[in-house]
Design a protein around this motif. Structure first.
Motif, PDB file in Angstrom:
ATOM      1  N   GLU A  99      -2.771  13.639  -8.961  1.00  0.00           N
ATOM      2  CA  GLU A  99      -4.226  13.458  -9.044  1.00  0.00           C
ATOM      3  C   GLU A  99      -4.872  14.737  -9.584  1.00  0.00           C
ATOM      4  O   GLU A  99      -5.749  14.685 -10.441  1.00  0.00           O
ATOM      5  CB  GLU A  99      -4.783  13.110  -7.657  1.00  0.00           C
ATOM      6  CG  GLU A  99      -4.402  11.699  -7.239  1.00  0.00           C
ATOM      7  CD  GLU A  99      -4.763  11.380  -5.797  1.00  0.00           C
ATOM      8  OE1 GLU A  99      -5.226  10.263  -5.533  1.00  0.00           O
ATOM      9  OE2 GLU A  99      -4.547  12.253  -4.924  1.00  0.00           O
ATOM     10  N   LYS A 104      -1.328   9.778 -14.936  1.00  0.00           N
ATOM     11  CA  LYS A 104      -0.984   8.510 -14.287  1.00  0.00           C
ATOM     12  C   LYS A 104       0.363   8.680 -13.590  1.00  0.00           C
ATOM     13  O   LYS A 104       1.127   9.603 -13.943  1.00  0.00           O
ATOM     14  CB  LYS A 104      -0.895   7.390 -15.326  1.00  0.00           C
ATOM     15  CG  LYS A 104      -2.223   7.072 -16.003  1.00  0.00           C
ATOM     16  CD  LYS A 104      -2.119   5.806 -16.840  1.00  0.00           C
ATOM     17  CE  LYS A 104      -3.398   5.549 -17.615  1.00  0.00           C
ATOM     18  NZ  LYS A 104      -3.855   4.165 -17.567  1.00  0.00           N
ATOM     19  N   HIS A 114       0.635   0.997  -0.282  1.00  0.00           N
ATOM     20  CA  HIS A 114      -0.708   1.556  -0.476  1.00  0.00           C
ATOM     21  C   HIS A 114      -0.709   2.884  -1.243  1.00  0.00           C
ATOM     22  O   HIS A 114      -1.774   3.432  -1.533  1.00  0.00           O
ATOM     23  CB  HIS A 114      -1.459   1.680   0.847  1.00  0.00           C
ATOM     24  CG  HIS A 114      -0.772   2.565   1.849  1.00  0.00           C
ATOM     25  ND1 HIS A 114      -0.669   3.919   1.693  1.00  0.00           N
ATOM     26  CD2 HIS A 114      -0.132   2.270   3.003  1.00  0.00           C
ATOM     27  CE1 HIS A 114      -0.005   4.425   2.715  1.00  0.00           C
ATOM     28  NE2 HIS A 114       0.343   3.443   3.521  1.00  0.00           N
ATOM     29  N   ALA A 116      -0.108   3.137  -4.240  1.00  0.00           N
ATOM     30  CA  ALA A 116      -0.563   2.811  -5.598  1.00  0.00           C
ATOM     31  C   ALA A 116      -1.689   1.780  -5.558  1.00  0.00           C
ATOM     32  O   ALA A 116      -1.945   1.163  -4.527  1.00  0.00           O
ATOM     33  CB  ALA A 116       0.610   2.276  -6.407  1.00  0.00           C
ATOM     34  N   GLU A 117      -2.320   1.601  -6.730  1.00  0.00           N
ATOM     35  CA  GLU A 117      -3.357   0.568  -6.808  1.00  0.00           C
ATOM     36  C   GLU A 117      -2.738  -0.816  -6.774  1.00  0.00           C
ATOM     37  O   GLU A 117      -3.339  -1.780  -6.333  1.00  0.00           O
ATOM     38  CB  GLU A 117      -4.136   0.704  -8.121  1.00  0.00           C
ATOM     39  CG  GLU A 117      -4.900   1.993  -8.280  1.00  0.00           C
ATOM     40  CD  GLU A 117      -5.215   2.259  -9.733  1.00  0.00           C
ATOM     41  OE1 GLU A 117      -6.292   1.850 -10.194  1.00  0.00           O
ATOM     42  OE2 GLU A 117      -4.374   2.868 -10.419  1.00  0.00           O
ATOM     43  N   VAL A 118      -1.511  -0.908  -7.303  1.00  0.00           N
ATOM     44  CA  VAL A 118      -0.875  -2.219  -7.409  1.00  0.00           C
ATOM     45  C   VAL A 118       0.644  -2.059  -7.344  1.00  0.00           C
ATOM     46  O   VAL A 118       1.194  -1.052  -7.797  1.00  0.00           O
ATOM     47  CB  VAL A 118      -1.336  -2.908  -8.730  1.00  0.00           C
ATOM     48  CG1 VAL A 118      -0.806  -2.209  -9.955  1.00  0.00           C
ATOM     49  CG2 VAL A 118      -0.931  -4.359  -8.769  1.00  0.00           C
ATOM     50  N   ASP A 128      -1.372  -7.353 -13.712  1.00  0.00           N
ATOM     51  CA  ASP A 128      -2.077  -6.597 -12.658  1.00  0.00           C
ATOM     52  C   ASP A 128      -2.007  -5.087 -12.894  1.00  0.00           C
ATOM     53  O   ASP A 128      -2.813  -4.325 -12.354  1.00  0.00           O
ATOM     54  CB  ASP A 128      -1.478  -6.898 -11.272  1.00  0.00           C
ATOM     55  CG  ASP A 128      -1.776  -8.315 -10.820  1.00  0.00           C
ATOM     56  OD1 ASP A 128      -2.582  -8.987 -11.476  1.00  0.00           O
ATOM     57  OD2 ASP A 128      -1.177  -8.742  -9.813  1.00  0.00           O
ATOM     58  N   LYS A 132      -3.957   0.442 -15.263  1.00  0.00           N
ATOM     59  CA  LYS A 132      -3.999   1.136 -13.954  1.00  0.00           C
ATOM     60  C   LYS A 132      -3.464   2.570 -14.067  1.00  0.00           C
ATOM     61  O   LYS A 132      -2.718   2.916 -14.984  1.00  0.00           O
ATOM     62  CB  LYS A 132      -3.151   0.373 -12.929  1.00  0.00           C
ATOM     63  CG  LYS A 132      -3.712  -0.988 -12.558  1.00  0.00           C
ATOM     64  CD  LYS A 132      -4.937  -0.879 -11.675  1.00  0.00           C
ATOM     65  CE  LYS A 132      -5.398  -2.197 -11.101  1.00  0.00           C
ATOM     66  NZ  LYS A 132      -5.778  -3.228 -12.062  1.00  0.00           N
ATOM     67  N   SER A 133      -3.863   3.411 -13.087  1.00  0.00           N
ATOM     68  CA  SER A 133      -3.406   4.801 -13.057  1.00  0.00           C
ATOM     69  C   SER A 133      -2.238   5.004 -12.109  1.00  0.00           C
ATOM     70  O   SER A 133      -1.403   5.887 -12.317  1.00  0.00           O
ATOM     71  CB  SER A 133      -4.550   5.720 -12.612  1.00  0.00           C
ATOM     72  OG  SER A 133      -5.582   5.666 -13.545  1.00  0.00           O
TER      73      SER A 133
END
Ligand code: NAD
Length: 335
Positions: A99, A104, A114, A116-118, A128, A132-133
């Motif tokens: 971060e 990414k 949890h 990751a975002e997905v 999906d 995404k990052s």
């Protein structure tokens, strides 16, 4: 411009993902990391350029005569994305680094969802991960289940899935732990967590799982039973599996009597005997009393590698699902 990929943790999964990335024309490896100056570090240094995963270890590598180009922070400065292949739960500890660097990241199945975002598995939910990052590629067992269930979900109304996993106790390189002479219920309290993991990529599938460890290092084996409403054509299931490059059908008639024989085949077929495909026994596919039965073996060291490549493409919007899977399959020799 190629996507610049850093590999944090050049172990079983990390070295395979690095090799797979280097076969693509839309991404490249900018460096790999290790924590200790061992033989894998020496190989990583020669092949991809080595960075210290733990910054104060730089001297340990230098003392061992292994060329080290800097620390993980230096590597992240060069990268667009990091594929975290560190041991389970360590990825979550590494996340603040990613971060801070503004890169990414892909995490592996040893992390909690949890992180990751997905969660991701190419056939189940490629879309999906688009843009995404932070994405988590699900574990080897979950990838194996998600592939067959994604195909069946598109063919039939699935009522309930029951899957039992007979798991290899450790990977072949492991010499610190193992199970020499026993069968270990793991977990003892059922069901196992694998069903919940499958639902992170296939939320609509009603699945329950159990799992046991056995003294083998080669592959996991899954015994799957799927309750399906209406009539199921075994021939249709076989031909759909046959069409899907990430599933490979094996037959007892041809001598594939166990995982030992599948790996013997893979030893001739691929570098490191990496079987990126689900190994499904053709004769096991049977519909009886409303349930479809399937037995498959999963080469745990290799199966998530194509999914990591697809995840990178999805995250950078380099290709849609079909295009990415096709390209990954072609470059890794999955046919
Ligand atoms: P491994 O032990 O073979 O490799 C892990 C690597 O990470 C080692 O090279 C180690 O030096 C390095 N490392 C240790 N601490 C680190 C840190 N703080 N930062 C960066 N790197 C560090 O492990 P593996 O089997 O490759 O597993 C990696 C991940 O992939 C885990 O989440 C695991 O659950 C998952 N996974 C493993 C398998 C499998 O069967 N091996 C299959 C699918 C997914």
């Amino acid at each position: 411009m190629k996507v610049k990929v850093a590999i944090n943790g050049y172990g079983t999964i990390g070295k395979r993902v690095a090799d797979a990335v280097s076969l693509q024309d839309d991404m490249e490896v900018v460096g790999v990391t290790k924590t200790k100056p061992d033989f894998e570090a020496r190989m990583g240094a020669e092949k991809y350029g080595l960075y210290a995963a733990i910054p104060d270890r730089v001297k340990a590598f230098e003392d061992a005569g292994i060329e080290v180009k800097g620390t993980i922070e230096d590597l992240l400065e060069k990268a667009d994305i990091v594929v975290d292949c560190s041991p389970g739960k360590v990825g979550a500890e590494n996340k603040p680094l990613y971060e801070k660097a503004g890169v990414k990241a892909i995490f592996q199945g040893g992390e909690k969802a949890h992180v990751a975002e997905v969660s991701f598995s190419s056939l189940a939910n490629y879309d999906d991960a688009v843009g995404k990052s932070f994405v988590r590629v699900v574990s080897c067992n979950t990838t194996g289940l998600a592939r067959v269930l994604s195909i069946l979900r598109d063919m039939y109304e699935l009522r309930k899935v029951r899957a039992t996993m007979i798991r290899r106790v450790v990977d072949p390189k492991e010499d610190k732990k193992g199970l020499v002479n026993g069968i270990m219920p793991d977990p003892v309290k059922l069901p196992s967590h694998h069903a919940e993991d499958v639902k992170t990529v296939l939320p609509d599938v009603n699945i329950v799982t159990t799992a046991f460890k056995v003294p083998t290092t080669l592959m996991h084996l899954h015994s799957i039973a799927v309750e399906i409403d209406g009539n199921v054509s075994v021939d249709d299931v076989i031909s759909r599996f046959d069409e899907e490059p990430r599933i490979m059908l094996f037959s007892k008639e041809e001598g594939f009597t166990s995982t030992a024989k599948i790996i013997e085949f893979a030893r001739e077929y691929r570098l490191r005997y990496d079987l990126f495909e689900n190994a499904v026994w053709r004769e096991s596919i049977n519909f009886h009393d409303g349930e479809l039965y399937i037995t498959q073996a999963i080469h745990q060291e290799a199966i998530v590698v194509p999914e990591n490549i697809d995840a990178i493409r999805a995250m950078f919007e380099l290709a849609d699902k079909q295009e990415s899977m096709k390209k990954t399959n072609r470059t890794l020799g999955i046919a």
